[in-house]
Design an enzyme around this catalytic site. Structure first.
Site, PDB file in Angstrom:
ATOM      1  N   ARG A   1      12.131  -5.930   4.977  1.00 17.30           N
ATOM      2  CA  ARG A   1      12.090  -4.492   5.267  1.00 17.30           C
ATOM      3  C   ARG A   1      12.647  -4.224   6.672  1.00 17.30           C
ATOM      4  O   ARG A   1      13.344  -3.244   6.891  1.00 17.30           O
ATOM      5  CB  ARG A   1      10.656  -3.965   5.163  1.00 17.30           C
ATOM      6  CG  ARG A   1      10.560  -2.475   5.456  1.00 17.30           C
ATOM      7  CD  ARG A   1       9.199  -1.901   5.137  1.00 17.30           C
ATOM      8  NE  ARG A   1       8.175  -2.376   6.041  1.00 17.30           N
ATOM      9  CZ  ARG A   1       6.880  -2.099   5.916  1.00 17.30           C
ATOM     10  NH1 ARG A   1       6.460  -1.359   4.917  1.00 17.30           N
ATOM     11  NH2 ARG A   1       6.008  -2.557   6.790  1.00 17.30           N
TER      12      ARG A   1
ATOM     13  N   ARG B   1      12.038  -0.420  11.749  1.00 18.91           N
ATOM     14  CA  ARG B   1      10.671  -0.512  12.292  1.00 18.91           C
ATOM     15  C   ARG B   1      10.573  -1.703  13.222  1.00 18.91           C
ATOM     16  O   ARG B   1      10.754  -2.854  12.816  1.00 18.91           O
ATOM     17  CB  ARG B   1       9.659  -0.651  11.150  1.00 18.91           C
ATOM     18  CG  ARG B   1       9.234   0.681  10.607  1.00 18.91           C
ATOM     19  CD  ARG B   1       8.239   0.538   9.489  1.00 18.91           C
ATOM     20  NE  ARG B   1       7.013  -0.149   9.881  1.00 18.91           N
ATOM     21  CZ  ARG B   1       5.932  -0.215   9.115  1.00 18.91           C
ATOM     22  NH1 ARG B   1       5.935   0.380   7.933  1.00 18.91           N
ATOM     23  NH2 ARG B   1       4.868  -0.858   9.527  1.00 18.91           N
TER      24      ARG B   1
ATOM     25  N   ARG C   1      -9.114   0.775   9.048  1.00 16.59           N
ATOM     26  CA  ARG C   1      -8.710  -0.585   9.408  1.00 16.59           C
ATOM     27  C   ARG C   1      -9.754  -1.285  10.270  1.00 16.59           C
ATOM     28  O   ARG C   1      -9.550  -2.437  10.643  1.00 16.59           O
ATOM     29  CB  ARG C   1      -7.394  -0.523  10.186  1.00 16.59           C
ATOM     30  CG  ARG C   1      -6.152  -0.777   9.306  1.00 16.59           C
ATOM     31  CD  ARG C   1      -4.928  -0.599  10.184  1.00 16.59           C
ATOM     32  NE  ARG C   1      -3.778  -1.323   9.730  1.00 16.59           N
ATOM     33  CZ  ARG C   1      -2.797  -0.788   9.005  1.00 16.59           C
ATOM     34  NH1 ARG C   1      -2.864   0.449   8.590  1.00 16.59           N
ATOM     35  NH2 ARG C   1      -1.738  -1.521   8.698  1.00 16.59           N
TER      36      ARG C   1
ATOM     37  N   LYS D   1       0.835  -1.212   0.000  1.00 11.79           N
ATOM     38  CA  LYS D   1       0.000   0.000   0.000  1.00 11.79           C
ATOM     39  C   LYS D   1       0.868   1.259   0.000  1.00 11.79           C
ATOM     40  O   LYS D   1       0.640   2.163  -0.788  1.00 11.79           O
ATOM     41  CB  LYS D   1      -0.923   0.030   1.235  1.00 11.79           C
ATOM     42  CG  LYS D   1      -1.826  -1.186   1.359  1.00 11.79           C
ATOM     43  CD  LYS D   1      -2.746  -1.098   2.560  1.00 11.79           C
ATOM     44  CE  LYS D   1      -2.027  -1.075   3.908  1.00 11.79           C
ATOM     45  NZ  LYS D   1      -1.462  -2.370   4.325  1.00 11.79           N
TER      46      LYS D   1
ATOM     47  N   ARG E   1       0.005  -9.233  13.518  1.00 11.53           N
ATOM     48  CA  ARG E   1      -0.604  -8.206  12.666  1.00 11.53           C
ATOM     49  C   ARG E   1      -1.565  -8.836  11.653  1.00 11.53           C
ATOM     50  O   ARG E   1      -2.611  -8.283  11.347  1.00 11.53           O
ATOM     51  CB  ARG E   1       0.478  -7.390  11.950  1.00 11.53           C
ATOM     52  CG  ARG E   1       1.197  -6.439  12.912  1.00 11.53           C
ATOM     53  CD  ARG E   1       2.533  -5.984  12.389  1.00 11.53           C
ATOM     54  NE  ARG E   1       2.446  -5.134  11.216  1.00 11.53           N
ATOM     55  CZ  ARG E   1       3.491  -4.807  10.464  1.00 11.53           C
ATOM     56  NH1 ARG E   1       4.697  -5.260  10.777  1.00 11.53           N
ATOM     57  NH2 ARG E   1       3.342  -4.032   9.424  1.00 11.53           N
TER      58      ARG E   1
HETATM   59  P1  B4P Z   1       4.627  -1.410   2.033  1.00 10.69           P
HETATM   60  O1  B4P Z   1       4.135  -0.781   0.790  1.00 10.69           O
HETATM   61  O2  B4P Z   1       5.445  -0.556   2.914  1.00 10.69           O
HETATM   62  O3  B4P Z   1       3.478  -2.029   2.944  1.00 10.69           O
HETATM   63  P2  B4P Z   1       2.183  -1.456   3.622  1.00 10.69           P
HETATM   64  O4  B4P Z   1       1.092  -2.341   3.111  1.00 10.69           O
HETATM   65  O5  B4P Z   1       2.022   0.016   3.390  1.00 10.69           O
HETATM   66  O6  B4P Z   1       2.543  -1.623   5.177  1.00 10.69           O
HETATM   67  P3  B4P Z   1       1.994  -1.814   6.645  1.00 10.69           P
HETATM   68  O7  B4P Z   1       0.582  -2.343   6.651  1.00 10.69           O
HETATM   69  O8  B4P Z   1       3.054  -2.611   7.284  1.00 10.69           O
HETATM   70  O9  B4P Z   1       2.079  -0.486   7.418  1.00 10.69           O
HETATM   71  P4  B4P Z   1       1.262   0.655   8.105  1.00 10.69           P
HETATM   72  O10 B4P Z   1       2.265   1.710   8.150  1.00 10.69           O
HETATM   73  O11 B4P Z   1      -0.045   0.962   7.418  1.00 10.69           O
HETATM   74  O12 B4P Z   1       5.406  -2.714   1.591  1.00 10.69           O
HETATM   75  C1  B4P Z   1       6.012  -3.602   2.487  1.00 10.69           C
HETATM   76  C2  B4P Z   1       7.335  -4.121   1.939  1.00 10.69           C
HETATM   77  O13 B4P Z   1       7.135  -4.835   0.727  1.00 10.69           O
HETATM   78  C3  B4P Z   1       8.325  -2.991   1.612  1.00 10.69           C
HETATM   79  O14 B4P Z   1       9.590  -3.368   2.053  1.00 10.69           O
HETATM   80  C4  B4P Z   1       8.282  -2.909   0.098  1.00 10.69           C
HETATM   81  O15 B4P Z   1       9.530  -2.501  -0.450  1.00 10.69           O
HETATM   82  C5  B4P Z   1       7.969  -4.324  -0.306  1.00 10.69           C
HETATM   83  N1  B4P Z   1       7.192  -4.389  -1.544  1.00 10.69           N
HETATM   84  C6  B4P Z   1       6.224  -3.528  -1.927  1.00 10.69           C
HETATM   85  N2  B4P Z   1       5.730  -3.886  -3.143  1.00 10.69           N
HETATM   86  C7  B4P Z   1       6.403  -5.024  -3.506  1.00 10.69           C
HETATM   87  C8  B4P Z   1       6.354  -5.891  -4.658  1.00 10.69           C
HETATM   88  N3  B4P Z   1       5.513  -5.661  -5.684  1.00 10.69           N
HETATM   89  N4  B4P Z   1       7.176  -6.959  -4.687  1.00 10.69           N
HETATM   90  C9  B4P Z   1       8.037  -7.205  -3.664  1.00 10.69           C
HETATM   91  N5  B4P Z   1       8.156  -6.418  -2.565  1.00 10.69           N
HETATM   92  C10 B4P Z   1       7.341  -5.336  -2.484  1.00 10.69           C
HETATM   93  O16 B4P Z   1       0.848   0.168   9.601  1.00 10.69           O
HETATM   94  C11 B4P Z   1       1.773  -0.057  10.653  1.00 10.69           C
HETATM   95  C12 B4P Z   1       1.067  -0.156  12.021  1.00 10.69           C
HETATM   96  O17 B4P Z   1       0.486   1.139  12.373  1.00 10.69           O
HETATM   97  C13 B4P Z   1      -0.134  -1.107  12.148  1.00 10.69           C
HETATM   98  O18 B4P Z   1       0.265  -2.441  12.438  1.00 10.69           O
HETATM   99  C14 B4P Z   1      -0.944  -0.465  13.311  1.00 10.69           C
HETATM  100  O19 B4P Z   1      -0.405  -0.816  14.589  1.00 10.69           O
HETATM  101  C15 B4P Z   1      -0.757   1.011  13.106  1.00 10.69           C
HETATM  102  N6  B4P Z   1      -1.846   1.610  12.324  1.00 10.69           N
HETATM  103  C16 B4P Z   1      -1.706   2.179  11.086  1.00 10.69           C
HETATM  104  N7  B4P Z   1      -2.913   2.609  10.631  1.00 10.69           N
HETATM  105  C17 B4P Z   1      -3.828   2.313  11.614  1.00 10.69           C
HETATM  106  C18 B4P Z   1      -5.239   2.488  11.701  1.00 10.69           C
HETATM  107  N8  B4P Z   1      -5.967   3.050  10.715  1.00 10.69           N
HETATM  108  N9  B4P Z   1      -5.883   2.048  12.832  1.00 10.69           N
HETATM  109  C19 B4P Z   1      -5.187   1.499  13.835  1.00 10.69           C
HETATM  110  N10 B4P Z   1      -3.841   1.291  13.802  1.00 10.69           N
HETATM  111  C20 B4P Z   1      -3.153   1.696  12.688  1.00 10.69           C
END
Ligand code: B4P
Length: 202
Positions: free
Chosen positions: A128, A134, A89, A14, A146
């Site tokens: 990552r 992180r 979420r 995302k 998670r």
């Molecule tokens: P990202 O793109 O970083 O993943 P994400 O889905 O955005 O991350 P996440 O769900 O962990 O984080 P968030 O900050 O929202 O990709 C992950 C990895 O994959 C990277 O290393 C990237 O390089 C790699 N990648 C991407 N695309 C790829 C591909 N095509 N092929 C191979 N590799 C690839 O949440 C973090 C925490 O914050 C949650 O657990 C929660 O505690 C809190 N939080 C956030 N929002 C909240 C909400 N609305 N309510 C309550 N808690 C919340």
């Protein structure tokens, strides 16, 4: 306005795709994960509270993230649209978002989910974690927690938007460019559909 939600489990890409989408479509990027990490980095009381949940792989309480999103919406009155990344979420967050947007006389146009299998997600997040610093990415136990939270609390959000005919999912495995092309295609189609409706109502 054009408002989009990028949906999917932790590590589904995302954040990665959001950066490319906001650049191409001129939307404001609202990532609750990034906003919370900023609060942690600035050592604010909110950040300290959030860290204790995030480190355990739990969600931060709804009222905290909803208040953060409300103030971001208020701070961007001229936005041509928002990309919500990692929010909502929970169903309560989705309902709150609908209310906040309706106060601004707008709504969510589309929710696009990135489908990726759990084993691939674990690999991505651990990788990552080697460089990101992180704390929620370094322990496999926290990562699995998670996913459990995602299944229990976040997946129901997809049903909420399916009932409103706004939900679509794409395959999230492939190169970053391939996935971006698929997203691009869906977003352009949605923007065209919105423009057609607007022209008809003028
Ligand atoms: P990202 O793109 O970083 O993943 P994400 O889905 O955005 O991350 P996440 O769900 O962990 O984080 P968030 O900050 O929202 O990709 C992950 C990895 O994959 C990277 O290393 C990237 O390089 C790699 N990648 C991407 N695309 C790829 C591909 N095509 N092929 C191979 N590799 C690839 O949440 C973090 C925490 O914050 C949650 O657990 C929660 O505690 C809190 N939080 C956030 N929002 C909240 C909400 N609305 N309510 C309550 N808690 C919340």
């Amino acid at each position: 306005m054009f408002n989009l939600i990028l949906f999917g489990p932790p590590g589904s890409g995302k954040g990665t795709q959001s950066e490319k989408i906001v650049e191409k479509f001129g939307l404001i990027h609202l990532s609750t994960g990034n906003l919370l990490r900023q609060e942690i980095a600035n050592r604010t009381p909110l950040g300290l509270q959030a860290k204790s949940f995030m480190d355990k792989g739990q969600l931060v309480p709804d009222e905290v993230v909803i208040a953060m999103i409300a103030s971001c919406l208020d701070n961007n009155p001229e936005a041509k649209g928002f990309l919500f990344d990692g929010f909502p979420r929970t169903v309560a967050q989705a309902q709150a978002l609908d209310n906040l947007l309706s106060l601004k006389k707008t709504s969510i146009n589309k929710v696009i989910a990135l489908d990726v299998l759990e084993e691939e997600l674990v690999k991505r997040l651990l990788k990552r974690g080697e460089t990101s610093g992180r704390s929620d990415d370094t322990s496999e136990e926290v990562i699995r927690k998670r996913f459990a939270v995602y299944k229990e609390e976040t997946e129901p959000v997809s049903h909420y938007y399916k009932e409103h005919n706004k939900f679509e999912a794409i395959h999230g495995i492939g190169t970053v460019e391939e996935i971006f092309n698929a997203l691009n295609h869906l977003i352009e189609a949605e923007i065209t559909a919105q423009q057609t409706v607007e022209q008809r109502t003028v």
